[in-house]
Design a protein around this motif. Sequence first.
Motif, short mmCIF file in Angstrom:
data_model
loop_
_atom_site.label_atom_id
_atom_site.label_comp_id
_atom_site.label_asym_id
_atom_site.label_seq_id
_atom_site.Cartn_x
_atom_site.Cartn_y
_atom_site.Cartn_z
N GLY A 140 1.06 -1.27 -0.45
CA GLY A 140 -0.33 0.02 -0.09
C GLY A 140 0.99 1.00 -0.16
N LYS A 141 0.24 2.57 -0.42
CA LYS A 141 0.69 3.90 -0.59
C LYS A 141 1.09 4.43 0.73
CE LYS A 141 1.54 3.43 -4.86
NZ LYS A 141 2.31 3.20 -5.38
N THR A 142 -0.24 3.78 1.98
CA THR A 142 0.02 4.80 2.77
C THR A 142 0.24 3.69 3.57
OG1 THR A 142 -2.25 4.91 3.23
CG2 THR A 142 -1.21 6.60 1.95
N ILE A 143 0.84 4.14 4.96
CA ILE A 143 0.74 3.33 6.44
C ILE A 143 -0.65 2.95 6.85
CG2 ILE A 143 0.82 5.68 7.72
CD1 ILE A 143 2.37 2.02 7.85
N ALA A 144 -1.73 3.79 6.91
CA ALA A 144 -3.09 4.02 7.00
C ALA A 144 -3.77 2.69 6.18
CB ALA A 144 -3.33 5.80 6.27
N GLY A 145 -3.58 2.80 5.30
CA GLY A 145 -3.94 1.80 4.15
C GLY A 145 -3.12 0.54 4.72
N TYR A 146 -1.87 0.52 5.18
CA TYR A 146 -1.32 -1.02 5.37
C TYR A 146 -2.17 -1.47 6.47
CZ TYR A 146 1.95 -4.27 6.62
OH TYR A 146 2.41 -5.00 7.85
N ARG A 147 -2.49 -0.22 7.73
CA ARG A 147 -2.96 -0.74 8.98
C ARG A 147 -4.38 -0.96 8.35
NH1 ARG A 147 -1.35 5.19 11.64
NH2 ARG A 147 0.24 4.64 12.27
N GLU A 148 -5.18 -0.67 8.18
CA GLU A 148 -6.49 -1.16 7.45
C GLU A 148 -7.05 -2.13 7.62
OE1 GLU A 148 -10.30 1.18 5.11
OE2 GLU A 148 -9.10 2.53 6.23
N ARG A 149 -6.15 -2.46 6.26
CA ARG A 149 -6.22 -4.07 5.32
C ARG A 149 -5.15 -4.81 6.56
NH1 ARG A 149 -2.74 -1.97 1.76
NH2 ARG A 149 -4.84 -1.52 0.53
N TYR A 150 -4.46 -5.23 7.56
CA TYR A 150 -3.83 -5.73 8.20
C TYR A 150 -4.01 -5.78 9.51
CZ TYR A 150 -2.18 -6.63 3.80
OH TYR A 150 -1.52 -7.20 1.91
N PHE A 151 -5.02 -5.00 10.02
CA PHE A 151 -4.77 -4.69 11.79
C PHE A 151 -6.00 -4.75 11.92
CE2 PHE A 151 -0.42 -3.96 9.81
CZ PHE A 151 0.61 -4.50 11.10
N VAL A 152 -5.72 -4.37 13.35
CA VAL A 152 -7.24 -3.60 14.50
C VAL A 152 -6.96 -3.30 15.04
CG1 VAL A 152 -8.98 -5.61 13.38
CG2 VAL A 152 -7.58 -6.09 15.01
N PRO A 153 -7.25 -2.28 15.13
CA PRO A 153 -6.90 -1.04 17.29
C PRO A 153 -7.26 -1.76 17.79
CG PRO A 153 -8.45 -0.21 15.67
CD PRO A 153 -8.83 -1.39 14.81
N GLY A 154 -5.97 -1.93 18.60
CA GLY A 154 -6.06 -2.36 20.27
C GLY A 154 -6.02 -1.17 21.23
N ALA A 155 -4.97 -0.60 22.03
CA ALA A 155 -5.35 0.03 23.05
C ALA A 155 -5.31 1.80 22.47
CB ALA A 155 -4.43 0.41 23.96
N SER A 156 -6.26 2.34 23.10
CA SER A 156 -6.86 3.90 22.56
C SER A 156 -6.96 4.74 24.02
CB SER A 156 -7.37 3.92 21.83
OG SER A 156 -8.99 4.02 21.67
#
Length: 415
Positions: A140-156
């Motif tokens: 992906g071109k952005t880190i945000a897109g990479y996160r969205e594709r392969y990760f889920v939010p944890g602690a916030s």
Amino acid sequence: MNDYFEAGRVLVIAPLRVADDTWAREIHKWDHLSHLRISKVLGSADQRRKSLKADADIWIINRENVEWLVGEYGSQWPFDTVVIDEVSSFKNHQSKRFKALRRVRPFIKRLVGLTGTPAPNSLMDLWAPVYLLDQGERLGKTIAGYRERYFVPGASSGHVVYDWKAKKEAEERVYEAISDIAVSMKAEDWLELPERIDRNVPVKLSPKAGELYKKLEKELLIEYADADVVAQTAAVLSNKLLQMASGAVYDEERGVKEIHDAKLDALEDILEAANGNPVMVFYNFKHSLARIQKRFPQARILRKGKDGNEDIRAWNNDEIPLLLLHPKSAGHGLNLQESSCRTVVWFDQIWSLEEDQQANARVYRQGVRHNIIILRLVAEGTMDEDAVAALERKASGQEALMQAVKARIEKVIAA
């Protein structure tokens, strides 16, 4: 370069000491490479500019000066081939070095990244290095897109997510996505390396030292006449407890309170058992370094610059009996395997899996001629045990630290 003419001007980006010493020395070990001319783009800005004008095949620069180099050339970037030695040092997509190289990436025909720890903390570390390889084609071109594709939010905290959890099968999908541009080679799969033996050396604290340790763990405070030792956060507590496990601790005035000599005594036994062979010791705290140097005057540290290059030569020729290294300053790229050293000692324990693996690989690597034993001095009943257990689980960094502190606090409260 000379067979297929696919590379013209080659830039190597490496840790400073590796750029200054290792690449130049290694090139002369290989018959088919010994004719290549190297120019080290190091030193002052004037020295670096002069080196860039040198008639060479390969220009080598330290990673801290990548931003400067990009500023020098901009869109007139002259290097068609770039090799990043320890590409994991570009894992932070917000770092100046990553942003600088990203700017000139379109002008680079071929980029090669080398590392023994491609994702030292988590899969999140892969996005930035892989972006430099393919400009976002695979992850992906952005880190945000990479996160969205392969990760889920944890602690916030509010809208800010500071912990991301990999989705199920994310690892398999990420590896599949980069499989056509990634080659993984373990030395033991291709070379007949001698055996590596890992062993924990239990160190028993004196009753007095043990009481002080438990007091700080439970009350987060040790009172002294001149300056107290205080642990205000979980991370500070972890650090203080690891210091105490090693024998000393910083107080609020940055003075050093000595607690025990148990690890120094254990190290003395190890040096005696080495029968005159060189021993390498990793420390994490400055007070540990000072105390080791005081007990063992023959100990040497790696100096900076040309003096450090001379130290590397002396070590590899068995002229240094006891070498003291910090994992952050000696963790990447140094070739220290040519000595008769058979014993590596971790005096202080650390949380970073990347630093641990890279540091041990200074000796246990291609070219080593004998078995290597890695000894960890582990103070019984202390945070040392948690840090070592985290490394053995292949956990690393902040997450392992926080979990261990949490478990210890719960244990202390229950008691």
